[in-house]
Write a protein that holds these residues in place. Sequence first.
Motif, PDB file in Angstrom:
ATOM      1  N   THR A  25       0.831  -1.197   0.000  1.00 53.96           N
ATOM      2  CA  THR A  25       0.000   0.000   0.000  1.00 53.96           C
ATOM      3  C   THR A  25       0.870   1.253   0.000  1.00 53.96           C
ATOM      4  O   THR A  25       2.097   1.171   0.128  1.00 53.96           O
ATOM      5  CB  THR A  25      -0.898   0.045   1.252  1.00 53.96           C
ATOM      6  OG1 THR A  25      -0.067   0.193   2.424  1.00 53.96           O
ATOM      7  CG2 THR A  25      -1.732  -1.217   1.379  1.00 53.96           C
ATOM      8  N   PHE A  26       0.206   2.395  -0.114  1.00 54.76           N
ATOM      9  CA  PHE A  26       0.900   3.677  -0.059  1.00 54.76           C
ATOM     10  C   PHE A  26       1.697   3.792   1.239  1.00 54.76           C
ATOM     11  O   PHE A  26       2.862   4.194   1.238  1.00 54.76           O
ATOM     12  CB  PHE A  26      -0.128   4.802  -0.159  1.00 54.76           C
ATOM     13  CG  PHE A  26       0.465   6.186  -0.180  1.00 54.76           C
ATOM     14  CD1 PHE A  26       0.743   6.817  -1.375  1.00 54.76           C
ATOM     15  CD2 PHE A  26       0.723   6.866   1.004  1.00 54.76           C
ATOM     16  CE1 PHE A  26       1.284   8.103  -1.391  1.00 54.76           C
ATOM     17  CE2 PHE A  26       1.255   8.137   0.994  1.00 54.76           C
ATOM     18  CZ  PHE A  26       1.530   8.758  -0.208  1.00 54.76           C
ATOM     19  N   PHE A  27       1.073   3.424   2.358  1.00 59.06           N
ATOM     20  CA  PHE A  27       1.733   3.547   3.655  1.00 59.06           C
ATOM     21  C   PHE A  27       2.867   2.537   3.817  1.00 59.06           C
ATOM     22  O   PHE A  27       3.829   2.792   4.544  1.00 59.06           O
ATOM     23  CB  PHE A  27       0.727   3.399   4.794  1.00 59.06           C
ATOM     24  CG  PHE A  27       0.121   4.696   5.218  1.00 59.06           C
ATOM     25  CD1 PHE A  27       0.912   5.703   5.757  1.00 59.06           C
ATOM     26  CD2 PHE A  27      -1.237   4.925   5.068  1.00 59.06           C
ATOM     27  CE1 PHE A  27       0.349   6.915   6.144  1.00 59.06           C
ATOM     28  CE2 PHE A  27      -1.807   6.133   5.449  1.00 59.06           C
ATOM     29  CZ  PHE A  27      -1.000   7.135   5.999  1.00 59.06           C
ATOM     30  N   ASP A  28       2.770   1.384   3.164  1.00 61.59           N
ATOM     31  CA  ASP A  28       3.879   0.419   3.211  1.00 61.59           C
ATOM     32  C   ASP A  28       5.153   1.050   2.668  1.00 61.59           C
ATOM     33  O   ASP A  28       6.235   0.922   3.252  1.00 61.59           O
ATOM     34  CB  ASP A  28       3.532  -0.831   2.404  1.00 61.59           C
ATOM     35  CG  ASP A  28       2.464  -1.686   3.068  1.00 61.59           C
ATOM     36  OD1 ASP A  28       2.357  -1.625   4.300  1.00 61.59           O
ATOM     37  OD2 ASP A  28       1.731  -2.387   2.349  1.00 61.59           O
TER      38      ASP A  28
ATOM     39  N   PHE B  52      -8.594   1.170  -9.774  1.00 59.48           N
ATOM     40  CA  PHE B  52      -9.849   1.892  -9.555  1.00 59.48           C
ATOM     41  C   PHE B  52      -9.581   3.380  -9.354  1.00 59.48           C
ATOM     42  O   PHE B  52     -10.277   4.240  -9.924  1.00 59.48           O
ATOM     43  CB  PHE B  52     -10.575   1.329  -8.330  1.00 59.48           C
ATOM     44  CG  PHE B  52     -11.862   2.041  -8.007  1.00 59.48           C
ATOM     45  CD1 PHE B  52     -13.052   1.614  -8.561  1.00 59.48           C
ATOM     46  CD2 PHE B  52     -11.873   3.156  -7.171  1.00 59.48           C
ATOM     47  CE1 PHE B  52     -14.244   2.268  -8.284  1.00 59.48           C
ATOM     48  CE2 PHE B  52     -13.053   3.823  -6.884  1.00 59.48           C
ATOM     49  CZ  PHE B  52     -14.237   3.383  -7.447  1.00 59.48           C
ATOM     50  N   ILE B  53      -8.563   3.693  -8.543  1.00 58.47           N
ATOM     51  CA  ILE B  53      -8.232   5.096  -8.271  1.00 58.47           C
ATOM     52  C   ILE B  53      -7.826   5.811  -9.547  1.00 58.47           C
ATOM     53  O   ILE B  53      -8.258   6.935  -9.821  1.00 58.47           O
ATOM     54  CB  ILE B  53      -7.109   5.187  -7.211  1.00 58.47           C
ATOM     55  CG1 ILE B  53      -7.619   4.627  -5.872  1.00 58.47           C
ATOM     56  CG2 ILE B  53      -6.632   6.634  -7.043  1.00 58.47           C
ATOM     57  CD1 ILE B  53      -6.530   4.460  -4.829  1.00 58.47           C
ATOM     58  N   GLY B  54      -6.988   5.173 -10.360  1.00 61.55           N
ATOM     59  CA  GLY B  54      -6.565   5.780 -11.622  1.00 61.55           C
ATOM     60  C   GLY B  54      -7.730   6.029 -12.554  1.00 61.55           C
ATOM     61  O   GLY B  54      -7.836   7.104 -13.167  1.00 61.55           O
ATOM     62  N   ALA B  55      -8.625   5.047 -12.664  1.00 64.52           N
ATOM     63  CA  ALA B  55      -9.791   5.203 -13.542  1.00 64.52           C
ATOM     64  C   ALA B  55     -10.727   6.295 -13.036  1.00 64.52           C
ATOM     65  O   ALA B  55     -11.251   7.096 -13.822  1.00 64.52           O
ATOM     66  CB  ALA B  55     -10.541   3.872 -13.634  1.00 64.52           C
TER      67      ALA B  55
ATOM     68  N   VAL C 281      -7.028  21.145  -8.371  1.00 64.52           N
ATOM     69  CA  VAL C 281      -6.452  21.006  -7.033  1.00 64.52           C
ATOM     70  C   VAL C 281      -7.291  20.036  -6.199  1.00 64.52           C
ATOM     71  O   VAL C 281      -6.750  19.204  -5.459  1.00 64.52           O
ATOM     72  CB  VAL C 281      -6.345  22.376  -6.335  1.00 64.52           C
ATOM     73  CG1 VAL C 281      -5.951  22.207  -4.867  1.00 64.52           C
ATOM     74  CG2 VAL C 281      -5.337  23.260  -7.049  1.00 64.52           C
ATOM     75  N   CYS C 282      -8.607  20.130  -6.318  1.00 62.16           N
ATOM     76  CA  CYS C 282      -9.501  19.224  -5.578  1.00 62.16           C
ATOM     77  C   CYS C 282      -9.329  17.776  -6.031  1.00 62.16           C
ATOM     78  O   CYS C 282      -9.316  16.843  -5.209  1.00 62.16           O
ATOM     79  CB  CYS C 282     -10.957  19.660  -5.759  1.00 62.16           C
ATOM     80  SG  CYS C 282     -11.370  21.224  -4.947  1.00 62.16           S
TER      81      CYS C 282
ATOM     82  N   VAL D  96      -4.690  11.947  -3.702  1.00 62.56           N
ATOM     83  CA  VAL D  96      -3.760  11.717  -2.590  1.00 62.56           C
ATOM     84  C   VAL D  96      -4.466  10.994  -1.446  1.00 62.56           C
ATOM     85  O   VAL D  96      -3.941  10.023  -0.885  1.00 62.56           O
ATOM     86  CB  VAL D  96      -3.171  13.056  -2.101  1.00 62.56           C
ATOM     87  CG1 VAL D  96      -2.353  12.846  -0.825  1.00 62.56           C
ATOM     88  CG2 VAL D  96      -2.295  13.683  -3.179  1.00 62.56           C
ATOM     89  N   VAL D  97      -5.681  11.448  -1.101  1.00 56.06           N
ATOM     90  CA  VAL D  97      -6.442  10.826  -0.013  1.00 56.06           C
ATOM     91  C   VAL D  97      -6.752   9.360  -0.340  1.00 56.06           C
ATOM     92  O   VAL D  97      -6.590   8.472   0.511  1.00 56.06           O
ATOM     93  CB  VAL D  97      -7.752  11.605   0.249  1.00 56.06           C
ATOM     94  CG1 VAL D  97      -8.640  10.825   1.215  1.00 56.06           C
ATOM     95  CG2 VAL D  97      -7.443  12.982   0.819  1.00 56.06           C
TER      96      VAL D  97
END
Length: 451
Positions: free
Chosen positions: A195-198, A277-280, A255-256, A262-263
Amino acid sequence: MAAEVTAIIIFLLMFTLIILDKWEHYIITLCCALGTIVLVFGIEMHNGAALMKTLNVASVFTRDFWHVSGHGACSSIGINWSTIIFIAGMMIMVAGMARVGFFQWLCMTLAKAVDYKPIRIFIVFMIMSFGLSMFIDSITVILFLATVTLELAQLLSFDPVPMIISEIFCANLGGSATMCGDPPNIIIGTSLGFTFFDFLKNTGVISIIALVITIFYFYIVYRKRMISTNGDVDYSKLPDPKTTIKDRRGFIISVCILALAVVLLITHGNTGLTVAFIGALIAGLTLLTAPKHVKEIMRSLDYKTLLFFIGLFVVVGGLEETGVLETVAGFIARVSRGNVFTMVAIIIWISGIASAFIDNIPFSATMIPIIKALARVTPGINVDVLAWALSIGTDIGGSATPIGASANVVGTSASTRAGHPISWGRYCKAAAPATILVLAFSTVFIFARYL
């Protein structure tokens, strides 16, 4: 045996042609992918199942491809469609941000905040290059940073080359900090289920500490050159950052969308939303909120890079399906004699040296199944540790030479077109020692933290 030999020949041919740089890279990888499909899977293996496994199309239509419970990993064999879709989505988002003038506004705002002092701009732009590259492709970051740096250099009468070299280095360093910061990390993350946090808790910690070392290094090397040759600059005549915004409504929306991206990336380990999914989603929102500019944004999409990835994944899939990569992993295990310290050092430094001269994207894609095999055949070694070593080695090693990473080529080319050529000697004199310094620090850090 014939299939293994053919797969190796095609792979070596692909790498050689990429290094020679006579033809566009996406054409090379697609042709080699076709050769793999016809010669390896078709004529020699007669294995349709292996081909379908490498093409990996069926995975796109599964629920886990878009949403998973826990830390599911996409298949590292064949085409990693999750990586392709995510990179395409981020490209579309960045194109939308560029259209409204976001990057020029950010650069000019920060320059104004430090009173347009060259040495202050030098330090702030390094930090900004690092920060932006944690979330946005380093090629895009350097493209806009170099453009603004050259403009400021002309207005403030200072040499832009030191700043461009340091920005390139920090962009590659920032890309190593997160899963979405650099293509090798995207491939590593989607293949191994990180994940991002990893990434942030592991390579991120290394990169942030290394950033402090890097800033001090480049400050010592270039502090005497970052002085304006014209002490009578009229700062009132410099452009107002607000004038760089081309579409105020579009600017706010962009910006939004960036904030949402990022979130979602930060929380995707908890929400189960995959990077595909996020990219799409991000791409869809960018296009939906700018209906009059869809064609303009889509024209900015780098189709060649996406095709390059697809061809590359097929060739590497051929190596894995024929068992070549398992053999390479066994060789590394024998050379290191099962010593985890030696194994980690080999991965970091071989990755770093190789990435200084060849594209780190195909190298990282090739190494992922190798480190997975190493973890299987070596008692006491965790694949996570090998993954962090691979990430740092490929991302940082690419900074050593002008051709080591795409961001390097973009930055040096922009400087040359503006009348400030950066020779191999001038670039490597500053960047190569910095690369060795960061790789040495990273090696010691990984030894101390994980082994």
